[in-house]
Design a protein around this motif. Structure first.
Motif, PDB file in Angstrom:
ATOM      1  N   UNK A   8     -22.676  18.836 -76.863  1.00  0.00           N
ATOM      2  CA  UNK A   8     -23.872  19.674 -76.912  1.00  0.00           C
ATOM      3  C   UNK A   8     -24.925  19.199 -77.911  1.00  0.00           C
ATOM      4  N   UNK A   9     -24.533  18.480 -78.945  1.00  0.00           N
ATOM      5  CA  UNK A   9     -25.527  17.976 -79.907  1.00  0.00           C
ATOM      6  C   UNK A   9     -26.377  16.873 -79.283  1.00  0.00           C
ATOM      7  N   UNK A  67     -31.300  25.734 -74.245  1.00  0.00           N
ATOM      8  CA  UNK A  67     -30.532  26.976 -74.161  1.00  0.00           C
ATOM      9  C   UNK A  67     -29.062  26.712 -73.865  1.00  0.00           C
ATOM     10  N   UNK A  68     -28.792  25.798 -72.932  1.00  0.00           N
ATOM     11  CA  UNK A  68     -27.403  25.480 -72.599  1.00  0.00           C
ATOM     12  C   UNK A  68     -26.672  24.844 -73.782  1.00  0.00           C
ATOM     13  N   UNK A  69     -27.336  23.952 -74.490  1.00  0.00           N
ATOM     14  CA  UNK A  69     -26.673  23.317 -75.625  1.00  0.00           C
ATOM     15  C   UNK A  69     -26.428  24.315 -76.751  1.00  0.00           C
ATOM     16  N   UNK A  72     -23.439  26.381 -75.711  1.00  0.00           N
ATOM     17  CA  UNK A  72     -22.185  25.646 -75.870  1.00  0.00           C
ATOM     18  C   UNK A  72     -21.827  25.460 -77.338  1.00  0.00           C
ATOM     19  N   UNK A  73     -22.844  25.260 -78.200  1.00  0.00           N
ATOM     20  CA  UNK A  73     -22.562  25.139 -79.628  1.00  0.00           C
ATOM     21  C   UNK A  73     -22.044  26.446 -80.206  1.00  0.00           C
ATOM     22  N   UNK A  74     -22.579  27.575 -79.762  1.00  0.00           N
ATOM     23  CA  UNK A  74     -22.100  28.859 -80.273  1.00  0.00           C
ATOM     24  C   UNK A  74     -20.687  29.138 -79.787  1.00  0.00           C
ATOM     25  N   UNK A  75     -20.355  28.733 -78.562  1.00  0.00           N
ATOM     26  CA  UNK A  75     -18.984  28.897 -78.081  1.00  0.00           C
ATOM     27  C   UNK A  75     -18.037  28.014 -78.864  1.00  0.00           C
ATOM     28  N   UNK A  76     -18.491  26.807 -79.214  1.00  0.00           N
ATOM     29  CA  UNK A  76     -17.664  25.903 -79.988  1.00  0.00           C
ATOM     30  C   UNK A  76     -17.392  26.462 -81.380  1.00  0.00           C
ATOM     31  N   UNK A  78     -17.363  29.679 -82.219  1.00  0.00           N
ATOM     32  CA  UNK A  78     -16.473  30.827 -82.076  1.00  0.00           C
ATOM     33  C   UNK A  78     -15.044  30.350 -81.892  1.00  0.00           C
ATOM     34  N   UNK A  79     -14.863  29.277 -81.122  1.00  0.00           N
ATOM     35  CA  UNK A  79     -13.527  28.715 -80.916  1.00  0.00           C
ATOM     36  C   UNK A  79     -12.944  28.146 -82.190  1.00  0.00           C
ATOM     37  N   UNK A  80     -13.765  27.562 -83.040  1.00  0.00           N
ATOM     38  CA  UNK A  80     -13.284  26.991 -84.291  1.00  0.00           C
ATOM     39  C   UNK A  80     -12.906  28.100 -85.266  1.00  0.00           C
ATOM     40  N   UNK A  81     -13.680  29.193 -85.301  1.00  0.00           N
ATOM     41  CA  UNK A  81     -13.416  30.271 -86.252  1.00  0.00           C
ATOM     42  C   UNK A  81     -12.225  31.129 -85.827  1.00  0.00           C
ATOM     43  N   UNK A  82     -11.897  31.153 -84.558  1.00  0.00           N
ATOM     44  CA  UNK A  82     -10.794  32.015 -84.074  1.00  0.00           C
ATOM     45  C   UNK A  82      -9.459  31.404 -84.346  1.00  0.00           C
TER      46      UNK A  82
END
Length: 82
Positions: A8-9, A67-69, A72-76, A78-82
């Motif tokens: 995404x970056x 917007x898509x990137x 995807x960055x926000x999902x990434x 959230x996945x790292x913090x969970x």
């Protein structure tokens, strides 16, 4: 090729370039087609009018890519913090 778009970056950097090129094309097209008082050859005038169409199209594509990137960055994150 698909590896580039899976990060995404990379997509966010590409979207910034697409947005800036689209804005530059739109502004150059508006200036050349409507504001320039001198005489232009017909080919240049047609290309300036085409840039007033292609520029906003690139703006829309770049905005959707951004917007898509960001999504995807926000999902990434959230996945790292969970």
């Amino acid at each position: 090729m698909f590896d580039f778009f899976s990060d995404p970056q990379n997509v966010q950097r590409l979207s910034s370039r697409v947005l800036s090129v689209g804005l530059a094309m739109l502004l150059a097209g508006i200036y050349g087609a409507y504001l320039y008082a001198g005489h232009l050859p017909i080919a240049a005038l047609v290309s300036m009018h085409a840039m007033t169409i292609i520029g906003p199209t690139l703006l829309k594509i770049g905005y959707v890519m951004r917007l898509l990137s960001q999504h995807r960055l926000s999902q990434h994150l959230v996945g790292v913090m969970a």
